[in-house]
Design an enzyme around this catalytic site. Structure first.
Site, PDB file in Angstrom:
ATOM      1  N   LYS A   1      13.964   7.183 -14.322  1.00 63.22           N
ATOM      2  CA  LYS A   1      13.682   6.231 -15.407  1.00 63.22           C
ATOM      3  C   LYS A   1      13.502   4.856 -14.787  1.00 63.22           C
ATOM      4  CE  LYS A   1      13.429   6.534 -19.938  1.00 63.22           C
ATOM      5  NZ  LYS A   1      13.031   7.733 -20.702  1.00 63.22           N
TER       6      LYS A   1
ATOM      7  N   LYS B   1      16.752  17.251 -19.280  1.00 65.01           N
ATOM      8  CA  LYS B   1      15.632  17.523 -20.192  1.00 65.01           C
ATOM      9  C   LYS B   1      14.574  18.385 -19.498  1.00 65.01           C
ATOM     10  CE  LYS B   1      14.924  13.809 -22.530  1.00 65.01           C
ATOM     11  NZ  LYS B   1      14.470  12.461 -22.931  1.00 65.01           N
TER      12      LYS B   1
ATOM     13  N   HIS C   1      16.913  14.875  -6.992  1.00 67.44           N
ATOM     14  CA  HIS C   1      15.740  15.289  -6.199  1.00 67.44           C
ATOM     15  C   HIS C   1      15.692  16.797  -5.972  1.00 67.44           C
ATOM     16  CE1 HIS C   1      16.102  10.947  -4.943  1.00 67.44           C
ATOM     17  NE2 HIS C   1      14.872  11.031  -5.388  1.00 67.44           N
ATOM     18  N   HIS C   2      16.366  17.576  -6.822  1.00 68.06           N
ATOM     19  CA  HIS C   2      16.309  19.035  -6.620  1.00 68.06           C
ATOM     20  C   HIS C   2      14.901  19.553  -6.894  1.00 68.06           C
ATOM     21  CE1 HIS C   2      16.731  18.812 -10.947  1.00 68.06           C
ATOM     22  NE2 HIS C   2      16.447  20.088 -11.045  1.00 68.06           N
ATOM     23  N   ARG C   3      14.139  18.790  -7.656  1.00 66.95           N
ATOM     24  CA  ARG C   3      12.708  19.054  -7.828  1.00 66.95           C
ATOM     25  C   ARG C   3      11.994  17.727  -7.586  1.00 66.95           C
ATOM     26  NH1 ARG C   3      13.922  23.679  -8.127  1.00 66.95           N
ATOM     27  NH2 ARG C   3      14.142  25.015  -9.949  1.00 66.95           N
TER      28      ARG C   3
ATOM     29  N   LYS D   1      10.594  12.254 -12.514  1.00 68.60           N
ATOM     30  CA  LYS D   1       9.741  11.898 -13.650  1.00 68.60           C
ATOM     31  C   LYS D   1      10.548  11.197 -14.716  1.00 68.60           C
ATOM     32  CE  LYS D   1       5.665  12.704 -15.674  1.00 68.60           C
ATOM     33  NZ  LYS D   1       5.672  11.295 -16.038  1.00 68.60           N
TER      34      LYS D   1
HETATM   35  P1  NAD Z   1       8.516   2.310 -29.220  1.00 68.32           P
HETATM   36  O1  NAD Z   1       8.748   1.014 -28.562  1.00 68.32           O
HETATM   37  O2  NAD Z   1       7.131   2.825 -29.363  1.00 68.32           O
HETATM   38  O3  NAD Z   1       9.160   2.337 -30.689  1.00 68.32           O
HETATM   39  C1  NAD Z   1      10.463   1.957 -30.978  1.00 68.32           C
HETATM   40  C2  NAD Z   1      10.426   1.403 -32.383  1.00 68.32           C
HETATM   41  O4  NAD Z   1      11.749   1.130 -32.820  1.00 68.32           O
HETATM   42  C3  NAD Z   1       9.641   0.097 -32.457  1.00 68.32           C
HETATM   43  O5  NAD Z   1       8.690   0.198 -33.495  1.00 68.32           O
HETATM   44  C4  NAD Z   1      10.710  -0.943 -32.764  1.00 68.32           C
HETATM   45  O6  NAD Z   1      10.228  -2.016 -33.552  1.00 68.32           O
HETATM   46  C5  NAD Z   1      11.726  -0.111 -33.502  1.00 68.32           C
HETATM   47  N1  NAD Z   1      13.063  -0.692 -33.498  1.00 68.32           N
HETATM   48  C6  NAD Z   1      13.630  -1.503 -32.590  1.00 68.32           C
HETATM   49  N2  NAD Z   1      14.875  -1.830 -32.973  1.00 68.32           N
HETATM   50  C7  NAD Z   1      15.098  -1.173 -34.129  1.00 68.32           C
HETATM   51  C8  NAD Z   1      16.198  -1.110 -35.024  1.00 68.32           C
HETATM   52  N3  NAD Z   1      17.327  -1.769 -34.789  1.00 68.32           N
HETATM   53  N4  NAD Z   1      16.072  -0.328 -36.125  1.00 68.32           N
HETATM   54  C9  NAD Z   1      14.936   0.341 -36.394  1.00 68.32           C
HETATM   55  N5  NAD Z   1      13.862   0.295 -35.589  1.00 68.32           N
HETATM   56  C10 NAD Z   1      13.943  -0.454 -34.477  1.00 68.32           C
HETATM   57  O7  NAD Z   1       9.445   3.352 -28.449  1.00 68.32           O
HETATM   58  P2  NAD Z   1       9.333   4.933 -28.442  1.00 68.32           P
HETATM   59  O8  NAD Z   1       8.547   5.320 -27.266  1.00 68.32           O
HETATM   60  O9  NAD Z   1       8.981   5.419 -29.799  1.00 68.32           O
HETATM   61  O10 NAD Z   1      10.851   5.291 -28.115  1.00 68.32           O
HETATM   62  C11 NAD Z   1      11.855   5.392 -29.121  1.00 68.32           C
HETATM   63  C12 NAD Z   1      13.006   6.208 -28.571  1.00 68.32           C
HETATM   64  O11 NAD Z   1      12.512   7.504 -28.188  1.00 68.32           O
HETATM   65  C13 NAD Z   1      13.671   5.644 -27.321  1.00 68.32           C
HETATM   66  O12 NAD Z   1      15.032   5.979 -27.325  1.00 68.32           O
HETATM   67  C14 NAD Z   1      12.976   6.373 -26.192  1.00 68.32           C
HETATM   68  O13 NAD Z   1      13.730   6.415 -25.004  1.00 68.32           O
HETATM   69  C15 NAD Z   1      12.821   7.747 -26.820  1.00 68.32           C
HETATM   70  N6  NAD Z   1      11.779   8.590 -26.218  1.00 68.32           N
HETATM   71  C16 NAD Z   1      10.493   8.184 -26.144  1.00 68.32           C
HETATM   72  C17 NAD Z   1       9.540   9.030 -25.573  1.00 68.32           C
HETATM   73  C18 NAD Z   1       8.077   8.676 -25.516  1.00 68.32           C
HETATM   74  O14 NAD Z   1       7.270   9.547 -25.117  1.00 68.32           O
HETATM   75  N7  NAD Z   1       7.655   7.490 -25.895  1.00 68.32           N
HETATM   76  C19 NAD Z   1       9.930  10.265 -25.050  1.00 68.32           C
HETATM   77  C20 NAD Z   1      11.274  10.659 -25.152  1.00 68.32           C
HETATM   78  C21 NAD Z   1      12.192   9.807 -25.744  1.00 68.32           C
END
Ligand code: NAD
Length: 472
Positions: free
Chosen positions: A107, A95, A65-67, A71
């Site tokens: 989260k 991040k 909670h420093h900011r 999110k």
């Molecule tokens: P998403 O659900 O849109 O996509 C994830 C994809 O990975 C899906 O299409 C799924 O079918 C596929 N998948 C699942 N198991 C798999 C496997 N074993 N091998 C290959 N593909 C597989 O999720 P996303 O939002 O794209 O998030 C993906 C990663 O990115 C996560 O670690 C998430 O925390 C990170 N991330 C997402 C965001 C965002 O804005 N959405 C931001 C920062 C980080």
């Protein structure tokens, strides 16, 4: 290096935290306070599904909670637990600090596989979860602002916003309670592709640093590089589409949960998206070889590997077989500590998750600011800008007695709209943060970019706490 068990994300976070802490002059007690997750909410709530009551496990963790507000995304995944959510919240804190965004990290998650529920059921589950967050003050424009993550997207964010607004009818800024909404529901242009675009900007900036390119054993620029992407969801599909269309890269491999497709000459990403839309899978895409193992993608012969699916994908078991000299972590925590150590020993360069995938939260910040200002970016300035450009073109034409080249003229007279501003802000943020990390790496002689990124984020959080002091 071996692993006796698959480590939790929290263990991996703590390992990276400890490695970075050695480069920081901070009191041990403050570091322990910063490491700890400050508020955690664990819920079980009922929803009637097809005539039966189902109990759902769900979480929200506010790491620091420093900011405020805090999110971070909302994840729908069957095996998620409180430790995982707390680790993801901690990554969010660092991040946000790295990209200089004034949020603490958070989260949330619901333990479910969205493929097992229809749209109406998912809506009821999401709305009930949001109500639980409202009841305990774990959501609000000034408190804690969720966004999409694995298994969620614009649709779920619209339901969350609507639920919050229904429960807070007199709150002027209620739209800012969540980001990643559809543009028509208070969202912002460019948010859905922002994380993938951020990874693209990170890579472009990497290739502007010849010493890093050389350290990875690569040459030249991004154009023509062969890339494999694990995960073809929000992050992976936008990233692959953008670097294919805009940077001239060759996407040699893509993986989804049911398999890998491989084409050494390159895949037409738009055609693969179309193929999945029609068949429900990327498998058996006509111009590629289909390999049934989704993890094979990680070991393909390529220049750049982008894990963009799940955590714990590169481990002690497969790190020795990774061929790509450069890895960019689109996913959160895709590399275990032992996997990371093996990659480093083998001279691989890794652009780490806490920087590489920060594009999503960066554009979420723009959306939050837009909601608080109740006006879209660029509305006031656009026409003035066009008028000034027109005057300048007319002046140049009068002085030179020549006609301005039509394509440049058209671009100048298009004016600056929201998407252009969003992408400009995102690029600035990704470029500046990368330069900060590289500077820290050189100044502190950290062995790799991940440690430097952790040092960068931790240093800013430490400074914030030291300036704030402790109440009372
Ligand atoms: P998403 O659900 O849109 O996509 C994830 C994809 O990975 C899906 O299409 C799924 O079918 C596929 N998948 C699942 N198991 C798999 C496997 N074993 N091998 C290959 N593909 C597989 O999720 P996303 O939002 O794209 O998030 C993906 C990663 O990115 C996560 O670690 C998430 O925390 C990170 N991330 C997402 C965001 C965002 O804005 N959405 C931001 C920062 C980080």
């Amino acid at each position: 290096m071996t692993e006796t068990h698959t480590p939790s994300m929290l263990e991996v976070f703590n390992d990276n935290f400890d490695r970075a802490a050695r480069y920081l002059k901070a009191p041990a007690d403050l570091l322990e306070y910063i490491r700890a997750c400050h508020s955690m909410y664990s819920i079980k709530f009922p929803v009637r599904i097809r005539g039966e009551v189902q109990i759902f496990r769900a979480y929200r963790a506010e790491h620091s909670h420093h900011r405020i507000p805090t999110k971070g995304g909302i994840r729908f995944a069957p095996d998620v637990d409180l430790d995982e959510v707390a680790a993801l919240a901690a990554l969010m804190t660092l991040k946000c600090a790295i990209v200089n965004i004034p949020f603490g990290g958070a989260k949330g998650a619901i333990a479910l596989d969205p493929r097992n529920y229809d749209v109406e059921e998912l809506e009821r589950i999401t709305r009930r979860y949001t109500t639980e967050l409202v009841r305990k003050n774990f959501i609000g424009p000034a408190v804690d602002v969720p966004a999409p993550d694995m298994g969620t997207g614009e649709r779920e964010m619209a339901w969350m916003a609507d639920t919050y607004i229904m429960l807070n009818p007199n709150e002027l800024n209620s739209m800012a309670c969540v980001t990643g909404k559809p543009v028509g529901q208070g969202g912002i242009h460019g948010r859905s592709e922002a994380t993938g675009r951020g990874v693209q900007y990170a890579l472009r900036e990497f290739f502007r640093h010849p010493e890093l390119v050389k350290a990875a054993g690569l040459q030249g620029g991004l154009t023509g590089k062969r890339i494999a992407v694990q995960g073809f969801g929000n992050v992976g599909s936008h990233f692959a589409r953008l670097v294919h269309a805009e940077d001239g890269t060759i996407i040699v491999g893509l993986a989804e949960r049911d398999g890998t497709i491989y084409a050494p000459e390159g895949l037409d990403v738009q055609a693969v998206l179309q193929w999945r839309e029609t068949t429900g899978s990327i498998k058996h895409f006509p111009d590629a070889t289909t390999l049934d193992n989704a993890k094979t993608c990680l070991e393909l012969d390529c220049d750049i590997l982008v894990p963009a699916a799940l955590q714990n994908q590169i481990t002690a078991e497969n790190a020795g077989r990774i061929k790509a000299p450069l890895l960019v972590e689109g996913a959160n925590s895709p590399t275990t500590s032992a996997g990371d150590a093996i990659l480093r020993e083998r001279g691989k360069v890794i652009i780490p998750d806490i920087y590489a995938n920060a594009g999503g939260v960066t554009v979420s910040y723009f959306e939050w600011v837009k909601n608080l200002s109740h006006m879209r970016f660029g509305l006031m300035e656009k026409r003035i800008g066009i008028r000034k450009q027109r005057q300048m073109i007319a002046g140049i034409e009068a002085v030179t007695e020549r006609t301005f080249p039509a394509p440049i003229r058209d671009e100048m007279l298009h004016g600056i709209d929201e998407i252009a501003l969003v992408n400009s802000g995102l690029e600035e943020s990704m470029v500046e943060s990368f330069q900060n990390i590289v500077e820290i790496m050189h100044q502190n002689q950290t062995p790799d970019l991940r440690t430097a990124a952790f040092v960068c984020g931790l240093h800013r959080v430490i400074t914030a706490y030291q300036e704030l002091g402790i109440w009372p």
